[in-house]
Design a protein around this motif. Sequence first.
Motif, PDB file in Angstrom:
ATOM      1  N   ILE A  38       0.972  -1.028  -0.051  1.00  0.00           N
ATOM      2  CA  ILE A  38      -0.135  -0.016  -0.043  1.00  0.00           C
ATOM      3  C   ILE A  38       0.912   1.204  -0.174  1.00  0.00           C
ATOM      4  O   ILE A  38       0.614   2.303  -0.851  1.00  0.00           O
ATOM      5  N   ALA A  39       2.158   1.073   0.706  1.00  0.00           N
ATOM      6  CA  ALA A  39       2.959   2.232   0.532  1.00  0.00           C
ATOM      7  C   ALA A  39       3.598   2.515  -0.644  1.00  0.00           C
ATOM      8  O   ALA A  39       3.628   3.848  -0.962  1.00  0.00           O
ATOM      9  N   GLY A  40       3.768   1.733  -1.147  1.00  0.00           N
ATOM     10  CA  GLY A  40       4.335   1.767  -2.726  1.00  0.00           C
ATOM     11  C   GLY A  40       3.440   2.192  -3.536  1.00  0.00           C
ATOM     12  O   GLY A  40       3.747   3.227  -4.390  1.00  0.00           O
ATOM     13  N   ALA A  41       2.226   1.825  -3.606  1.00  0.00           N
ATOM     14  CA  ALA A  41       0.876   2.546  -4.146  1.00  0.00           C
ATOM     15  C   ALA A  41       0.746   4.206  -3.987  1.00  0.00           C
ATOM     16  O   ALA A  41       0.721   4.815  -4.884  1.00  0.00           O
ATOM     17  N   PHE A  42       0.784   4.324  -2.711  1.00  0.00           N
ATOM     18  CA  PHE A  42       0.576   5.655  -2.199  1.00  0.00           C
ATOM     19  C   PHE A  42       1.748   6.722  -2.918  1.00  0.00           C
ATOM     20  O   PHE A  42       1.577   7.571  -3.233  1.00  0.00           O
ATOM     21  N   PHE A  43       2.897   6.186  -2.874  1.00  0.00           N
ATOM     22  CA  PHE A  43       4.222   6.821  -3.353  1.00  0.00           C
ATOM     23  C   PHE A  43       3.910   7.033  -4.585  1.00  0.00           C
ATOM     24  O   PHE A  43       4.126   8.068  -5.432  1.00  0.00           O
ATOM     25  N   LEU A  44       3.433   6.227  -5.562  1.00  0.00           N
ATOM     26  CA  LEU A  44       3.228   6.080  -6.840  1.00  0.00           C
ATOM     27  C   LEU A  44       2.105   7.259  -7.302  1.00  0.00           C
ATOM     28  O   LEU A  44       2.257   8.027  -8.322  1.00  0.00           O
ATOM     29  N   PHE A  45       1.061   7.274  -6.343  1.00  0.00           N
ATOM     30  CA  PHE A  45       0.028   8.285  -6.460  1.00  0.00           C
ATOM     31  C   PHE A  45       0.578   9.614  -6.280  1.00  0.00           C
ATOM     32  O   PHE A  45       0.407  10.602  -7.185  1.00  0.00           O
ATOM     33  N   GLY A  46       1.615   9.643  -5.378  1.00  0.00           N
ATOM     34  CA  GLY A  46       2.394  11.103  -5.136  1.00  0.00           C
ATOM     35  C   GLY A  46       3.033  11.569  -6.264  1.00  0.00           C
ATOM     36  O   GLY A  46       3.024  12.682  -6.561  1.00  0.00           O
ATOM     37  N   VAL A  47       3.949  10.561  -6.978  1.00  0.00           N
ATOM     38  CA  VAL A  47       4.614  11.069  -8.164  1.00  0.00           C
ATOM     39  C   VAL A  47       3.593  11.319  -9.229  1.00  0.00           C
ATOM     40  O   VAL A  47       3.884  12.490  -9.787  1.00  0.00           O
ATOM     41  N   LEU A  48       2.354  10.601  -9.412  1.00  0.00           N
ATOM     42  CA  LEU A  48       1.546  10.984 -10.384  1.00  0.00           C
ATOM     43  C   LEU A  48       1.089  12.344 -10.027  1.00  0.00           C
ATOM     44  O   LEU A  48       0.931  13.231 -10.869  1.00  0.00           O
ATOM     45  N   MET A  49       0.635  12.726  -8.725  1.00  0.00           N
ATOM     46  CA  MET A  49       0.547  14.266  -8.396  1.00  0.00           C
ATOM     47  C   MET A  49       1.274  15.459  -8.764  1.00  0.00           C
ATOM     48  O   MET A  49       1.160  16.334  -9.000  1.00  0.00           O
ATOM     49  N   LEU A  50       2.642  14.643  -8.393  1.00  0.00           N
ATOM     50  CA  LEU A  50       3.654  15.494  -8.881  1.00  0.00           C
ATOM     51  C   LEU A  50       4.069  15.936 -10.494  1.00  0.00           C
ATOM     52  O   LEU A  50       3.891  17.063 -11.026  1.00  0.00           O
ATOM     53  N   PHE A  51       3.456  14.946 -11.271  1.00  0.00           N
ATOM     54  CA  PHE A  51       3.634  15.266 -12.598  1.00  0.00           C
ATOM     55  C   PHE A  51       2.436  15.985 -13.077  1.00  0.00           C
ATOM     56  O   PHE A  51       2.382  16.725 -14.021  1.00  0.00           O
ATOM     57  N   ILE A  52       1.433  15.948 -12.333  1.00  0.00           N
ATOM     58  CA  ILE A  52       0.224  16.716 -12.704  1.00  0.00           C
ATOM     59  C   ILE A  52       0.439  18.099 -12.316  1.00  0.00           C
ATOM     60  O   ILE A  52      -0.313  19.027 -13.030  1.00  0.00           O
ATOM     61  N   GLY A  53       1.293  18.411 -11.363  1.00  0.00           N
ATOM     62  CA  GLY A  53       1.593  19.865 -11.028  1.00  0.00           C
ATOM     63  C   GLY A  53       1.028  20.000  -9.599  1.00  0.00           C
ATOM     64  O   GLY A  53       1.309  21.180  -9.051  1.00  0.00           O
ATOM     65  N   GLU A  54       0.404  19.159  -9.076  1.00  0.00           N
ATOM     66  CA  GLU A  54       0.032  19.389  -7.468  1.00  0.00           C
ATOM     67  C   GLU A  54       1.101  18.923  -6.497  1.00  0.00           C
ATOM     68  O   GLU A  54       1.050  17.928  -5.945  1.00  0.00           O
ATOM     69  N   TRP A  55       2.186  19.641  -6.219  1.00  0.00           N
ATOM     70  CA  TRP A  55       3.086  19.415  -5.154  1.00  0.00           C
ATOM     71  C   TRP A  55       2.653  19.086  -3.874  1.00  0.00           C
ATOM     72  O   TRP A  55       3.167  18.377  -2.956  1.00  0.00           O
ATOM     73  N   GLN A  56       1.574  19.911  -3.461  1.00  0.00           N
ATOM     74  CA  GLN A  56       1.056  19.588  -2.138  1.00  0.00           C
ATOM     75  C   GLN A  56       0.412  18.236  -2.104  1.00  0.00           C
ATOM     76  O   GLN A  56       0.733  17.415  -0.918  1.00  0.00           O
ATOM     77  N   GLY A  57      -0.094  17.671  -2.951  1.00  0.00           N
ATOM     78  CA  GLY A  57      -0.403  16.292  -3.099  1.00  0.00           C
ATOM     79  C   GLY A  57       0.730  15.286  -3.070  1.00  0.00           C
ATOM     80  O   GLY A  57       0.561  14.076  -2.484  1.00  0.00           O
TER      81      GLY A  57
END
Length: 94
Positions: A38-57
């Motif tokens: 689950i932690a790996g999935a959350f980190f990947l979601f975080g990287v996806l948010m970074l590519f979208i442009g939402e650094w807070q996410g």
Amino acid sequence: MLRFFIKVLLFPITLALTLLVAFARFFCLFSGMVLSVIAGAFFLFGVLMLFIGEWQGFIGFSLLAWAISPYGLPGAASWLTERVDDINSMLKAI
């Protein structure tokens, strides 16, 4: 003679602590495996948010991934389990 009576009085406590430590070690091992995925999935979601442009996410998901990774809360639970086992060992040494 007095040492024998103290051991008899402490036996139920050491038995309960032994069972508690055994359950906690199994629970930490099993939950660590599940939470790592689950932690790996959350980190990947975080990287996806970074590519979208939402650094807070990204920061939020990264902190959440760290908290449930083996270095976060499961690590603290394992440390606490080991301290309870140390207390149990001290009581058995009496």
